[in-house]
Design an enzyme around this catalytic site. Structure first.
Site, PDB file in Angstrom:
ATOM      1  CG  ASP A 141      76.262  64.254  35.045  1.00 18.43           C
ATOM      2  OD1 ASP A 141      75.820  63.531  35.961  1.00 18.43           O
ATOM      3  OD2 ASP A 141      76.735  63.803  33.990  1.00 18.43           O
ATOM      4  CG  HIS A 172      71.561  63.066  44.466  1.00 17.04           C
ATOM      5  ND1 HIS A 172      72.064  63.366  43.216  1.00 17.04           N
ATOM      6  CD2 HIS A 172      71.263  61.741  44.430  1.00 17.04           C
ATOM      7  CE1 HIS A 172      72.058  62.273  42.466  1.00 17.04           C
ATOM      8  NE2 HIS A 172      71.577  61.273  43.186  1.00 17.04           N
ATOM      9  CG  LEU A 207      67.407  83.791  39.160  1.00 23.92           C
ATOM     10  CD1 LEU A 207      68.240  84.057  37.901  1.00 23.92           C
ATOM     11  CD2 LEU A 207      68.288  83.050  40.180  1.00 23.92           C
TER      12      LEU A 207
HETATM   13  C1  FPP Z   1      73.095  64.042  38.280  1.00 25.55           C
HETATM   14  O1  FPP Z   1      74.209  63.481  38.940  1.00 25.55           O
HETATM   15  C2  FPP Z   1      72.253  64.743  39.234  1.00 25.55           C
HETATM   16  C3  FPP Z   1      70.955  64.432  39.508  1.00 25.55           C
HETATM   17  C4  FPP Z   1      70.228  63.351  38.811  1.00 25.55           C
HETATM   18  C5  FPP Z   1      70.201  65.168  40.538  1.00 25.55           C
HETATM   19  C6  FPP Z   1      70.437  66.647  40.599  1.00 25.55           C
HETATM   20  C7  FPP Z   1      69.663  67.201  41.725  1.00 25.55           C
HETATM   21  C8  FPP Z   1      70.115  68.113  42.593  1.00 25.55           C
HETATM   22  C9  FPP Z   1      71.445  68.749  42.511  1.00 25.55           C
HETATM   23  C10 FPP Z   1      69.225  68.570  43.686  1.00 25.55           C
HETATM   24  C11 FPP Z   1      68.579  69.862  43.271  1.00 25.55           C
HETATM   25  C12 FPP Z   1      67.743  70.385  44.379  1.00 25.55           C
HETATM   26  C13 FPP Z   1      66.722  71.251  44.200  1.00 25.55           C
HETATM   27  C14 FPP Z   1      66.005  71.773  45.394  1.00 25.55           C
HETATM   28  C15 FPP Z   1      66.266  71.682  42.882  1.00 25.55           C
HETATM   29  P1  FPP Z   1      74.444  61.902  38.843  1.00 25.55           P
HETATM   30  O2  FPP Z   1      73.712  61.243  39.959  1.00 25.55           O
HETATM   31  O3  FPP Z   1      74.063  61.436  37.482  1.00 25.55           O
HETATM   32  O4  FPP Z   1      75.985  61.820  39.074  1.00 25.55           O
HETATM   33  P2  FPP Z   1      76.987  60.768  38.404  1.00 25.55           P
HETATM   34  O5  FPP Z   1      76.995  61.068  36.924  1.00 25.55           O
HETATM   35  O6  FPP Z   1      78.282  61.093  39.063  1.00 25.55           O
HETATM   36  O7  FPP Z   1      76.476  59.395  38.740  1.00 25.55           O
END
Ligand code: FPP
Length: 232
Positions: free
Chosen positions: A12, A29, A123
């Protein structure tokens, strides 16, 4: 020597990371995919055998369409891009969650990544996409006997340590069954800033926790049978 670990991460804070830099949320992201690569690289040497990460929850469909589209493309792109590196380093990729609502190119990318990395033994990287723990439990409950339900639920390994970055302290419908005895670590670090050292510190903190699984402290409780089967 401690048993091989199953660590789960709620990644997050991508959006806030980007907004603080005056960037679009999708840039967060993108940066988040780099943080995931660092975690995957660091995991095996920390004794982690299974890493389950929350990439897209079933509730994330409620986000604006352009962010959802960007996340879907990013996932497809990175799965394709990271697959050769995963094959080389013995990482097996598996997606959990619903596939029927995903765009076809992402479904294809998942199938290809799972197939091409299937021999990886160092893994197991489980990526939760269109995932809802409540729905997984309900799907298992479609089975028509208690034994079949237990078998379906045991197909998903118990979590030892759950880490949530970004400062919130909740599970957000992630691995509710599997986290029954998980140790929880919440950190204010935003996911794109999370490093291999942060993962190491989280595992160190985990090893200091006393896990009793409802029993008394001594003698040390046996590892549940269901875990032994997964970690053979
Ligand atoms: C939450 O942060 C994060 C997500 C909804 C997306 C997580 C995805 C990735 C890190 C990409 C992963 C890639 C692969 C290839 C698996 P948020 O958007 O809720 O952040 P905020 O709370 O600051 O708004």
């Amino acid at each position: 020597m401690q048993s091989p670990l199953h660590v789960a991460i709620i990644m997050d804070g991508n959006g806030r990371w980007a907004v603080r830099r005056g960037l679009p949320r999708t840039a967060g992201h993108c940066a988040g995919t780099e943080a995931l690569r660092r975690a995957v690289e660091a995991a095996p040497e920390l004794g982690i055998r299974i890493l389950t990460v929350y990439a897209f929850s079933s509730d994330n469909w409620k986000r604006p369409l352009d962010e959802v589209d960007a996340l879907m493309s990013l996932l497809a792109h990175h799965l394709g891009r990271e697959t050769p590196r995963c094959i080389e380093s013995g990482v097996r990729i598996e997606a959990i969650g619903r596939r029927d609502r995903l765009p076809p190119d992402l479904r294809d990318a998942i199938d290809a990544a799972e197939n091409r990395t299937r021999l990886g033994k160092r893994l197991l990287l489980r990526i939760a996409i269109d995932y809802s723990a409540r729905n997984s439990i309900l799907s298992a409950a479609d089975a028509n006997s208690r034994a079949a339900i237990e078998t379906a639920l045991a197909a998903s390994p118990a979590v030892d340590l759950l880490i949530r970055t970004g400062g919130e302290q909740r599970l957000s419908d992630f691995l509710l069954w599997e986290c029954a005895y998980a140790e929880l670590i919440f950190t204010p670090t935003l996911w794109p800033d999370f490093t291999g050292d942060d993962l190491r510190r989280a595992v160190q903190e985990f090893t200091r926790r006393e896990r009793r699984f409802g029993a008394l402290a001594n003698p040390a409780p046996a590892m549940p049978v269901e875990r032994e089967r997964w970690l053979r």
